[in-house]
Enzyme design. Structure first.
Site, PDB file in Angstrom:
ATOM      1  N   CYS A 103      50.779  41.867  32.825  1.00 25.39           N
ATOM      2  CA  CYS A 103      50.449  43.069  32.394  1.00 25.39           C
ATOM      3  C   CYS A 103      50.979  44.270  33.242  1.00 25.39           C
ATOM      4  O   CYS A 103      51.099  43.879  34.319  1.00 25.39           O
ATOM      5  CB  CYS A 103      49.242  43.197  31.457  1.00 25.39           C
ATOM      6  SG  CYS A 103      48.117  42.833  32.683  1.00 25.39           S
ATOM      7  N   HIS A 117      39.826  43.786  38.281  1.00 22.62           N
ATOM      8  CA  HIS A 117      38.825  43.437  37.403  1.00 22.62           C
ATOM      9  C   HIS A 117      37.637  44.616  37.587  1.00 22.62           C
ATOM     10  O   HIS A 117      36.719  44.774  36.560  1.00 22.62           O
ATOM     11  CB  HIS A 117      38.071  42.437  37.703  1.00 22.62           C
ATOM     12  CG  HIS A 117      39.033  41.191  37.500  1.00 22.62           C
ATOM     13  ND1 HIS A 117      39.500  40.439  38.800  1.00 22.62           N
ATOM     14  CD2 HIS A 117      39.885  40.457  36.714  1.00 22.62           C
ATOM     15  CE1 HIS A 117      40.369  39.455  38.181  1.00 22.62           C
ATOM     16  NE2 HIS A 117      40.547  39.678  37.036  1.00 22.62           N
ATOM     17  N   GLU A 148      34.628  41.357  35.738  1.00 24.99           N
ATOM     18  CA  GLU A 148      35.001  42.738  35.143  1.00 24.99           C
ATOM     19  C   GLU A 148      33.422  43.115  34.416  1.00 24.99           C
ATOM     20  O   GLU A 148      33.087  44.344  34.354  1.00 24.99           O
ATOM     21  CB  GLU A 148      35.876  42.560  33.849  1.00 24.99           C
ATOM     22  CG  GLU A 148      36.275  43.788  33.186  1.00 24.99           C
ATOM     23  CD  GLU A 148      37.146  43.748  31.992  1.00 24.99           C
ATOM     24  OE1 GLU A 148      37.089  44.179  30.948  1.00 24.99           O
ATOM     25  OE2 GLU A 148      38.186  42.867  32.185  1.00 24.99           O
ATOM     26  N   CYS A 204      42.346  45.023  25.816  1.00 24.60           N
ATOM     27  CA  CYS A 204      43.570  45.659  26.194  1.00 24.60           C
ATOM     28  C   CYS A 204      44.698  45.152  25.536  1.00 24.60           C
ATOM     29  O   CYS A 204      44.933  44.058  24.656  1.00 24.60           O
ATOM     30  CB  CYS A 204      43.816  45.501  27.846  1.00 24.60           C
ATOM     31  SG  CYS A 204      44.619  43.816  28.184  1.00 24.60           S
TER      32      CYS A 204
END
Length: 346
Positions: free
Chosen positions: A31, A93, A145, A213
């Site tokens: 990504c 993260h 995260e 996301c």
């Protein structure tokens, strides 16, 4: 796109062989946030020279980490392990504010490679905490995260680890409560968690925009589409990658007869192919495309040379490199843009 194709092997059982195929999910793999983080380490190594220190794994992928280690990146668990005055990169993260403070105290040069979509969740946590909301953070305990986001407002954040954790949640004021989430979760499971939370707290507010996301959602959507046709689902990704693990779960939940997570093609067990006509293949958002190609070659060698791509979205999003790194690259007359050698986009 260079999809692996070819004629099935002639084994004398033409009808059976012709049914063997691979359903290749798209989008898959890197990504924008992962590509940005990996490129940040690569360019820092080019600019400053090794060693460059990285706090935690830059992204959750074994191959990526090992490749960067060979180039001179040193991965550490805490900033206290970085010699004073050296350069340290924070992973995609994200980190809690206390980590920035620790780095400053050690006079470390920091490059923050936190994914901008994770940073968005950090900002949301700070904003709701400033107005004294209780923040219900949906995520997995111990994930980097979650630790980073919680650290933005520890007095206001309560972790909710899935639907079954909802009965354990308590809040100060049921009319001032909002949910946020880790960006790499199962969309379906997160929405079920929110549904149960709202049953308990009818005034529960939603985040201003989706926290899960775009890449996580797109990869799950592609897997959902091909799963009903897959006798076997192979997801390329590391076991500490939340979004990769979720892809296996999503595949099985939506019709795949079996699903496995592998880092490399040689981890595939040939016994998994017994009675299998259709193999689904995808990869987590931190997985370079070279590893997927290795899996496709492995399958082709065993008669699964017919590859059909199942596409559910087109992706073109990119993120600029961290500001301090761009400034230094510009001063050195080096390019401030680019993608990783292993990046892949549709």
């Amino acid at each position: 796109m260079g999809i692996v194709t070819g004629q099935p092997e002639d084994t004398g059982t033409t009808t059976a062989v012709e049914t063997k195929r691979v359903l290749l999910a798209a989008p898959r793999g890197y990504c924008a946030g992962v590509d940005r983080a990996v490129v940040a380490v690569e360019k820092a190594l080019d600019l400053y020279g090794p060693p460059v220190y990285v706090r935690k794994e830059i992204v959750h992928n074994k191959y990526v980490v090992q490749t960067l280690q060979k180039r001179g990146a040193i991965f550490v668990d805490e900033t206290s392990e970085v010699p004073e005055g050296e350069t340290v990169i924070f992973s995609a993260h994200g980190v809690a504010p206390v980590v920035h403070e620790e780095a400053a105290a050690r006079q470390l040069k920091t490059i923050d490679a936190t994914c901008p979509l994770v940073t968005k969740v950090h900002h949301e946590a700070k904003r709701f905490a400033a107005t004294d909301y209780d923040i219900l953070l949906i995520g997995h305990e111990g994930h980097e995260e979650v630790i980073g986001t919680s650290g933005e407002a520890p007095e206001h954040v309560t972790l909710v680890d899935g639907p079954d954790d909802v009965p354990n949640v308590t809040v100060r004021d049921p009319e001032k409560v909002v949910w946020l989430s880790q960006t790499t979760l199962s969309v379906d499971e997160t929405m079920e968690t929110v549904r149960r939370l709202r049953e308990r707290f009818p005034h529960l507010q939603d985040p201003p925009s989706d926290d899960i996301c775009y890449a996580t959602q797109n990869r799950q959507a592609a897997v959902k589409k091909l799963a009903p046709e897959a006798d076997l689902m192979i997801v390329v990704g590391s076991r500490n990658s939340s979004n990769s693990v979720r892809l296996v779960e999503v595949a099985v939940e939506h019709g795949a007869k079996a699903g496995y997570l592998v880092d490399y093609a040689d981890e595939i067990d040939e016994a998994w192919l017994d009675g299998v006509d259709s193999v689904g293949v995808s990869s987590g958002a931190s997985v370079p495309e070279v590893l997927v190609r290795d899996v496709l070659r492995w399958l082709a060698e065993r008669g699964y040379g017919d590859v059909r791509e199942v596409t559910t979205a087109e992706e073109s999003l990119t993120f600029a490199l961290p500001r301090d790194l761009r400034t230094d690259l510009k001063a050195a007359g080096l390019p401030t843009t680019g993608t990783s050698d292993h990046a892949w986009t549709i």
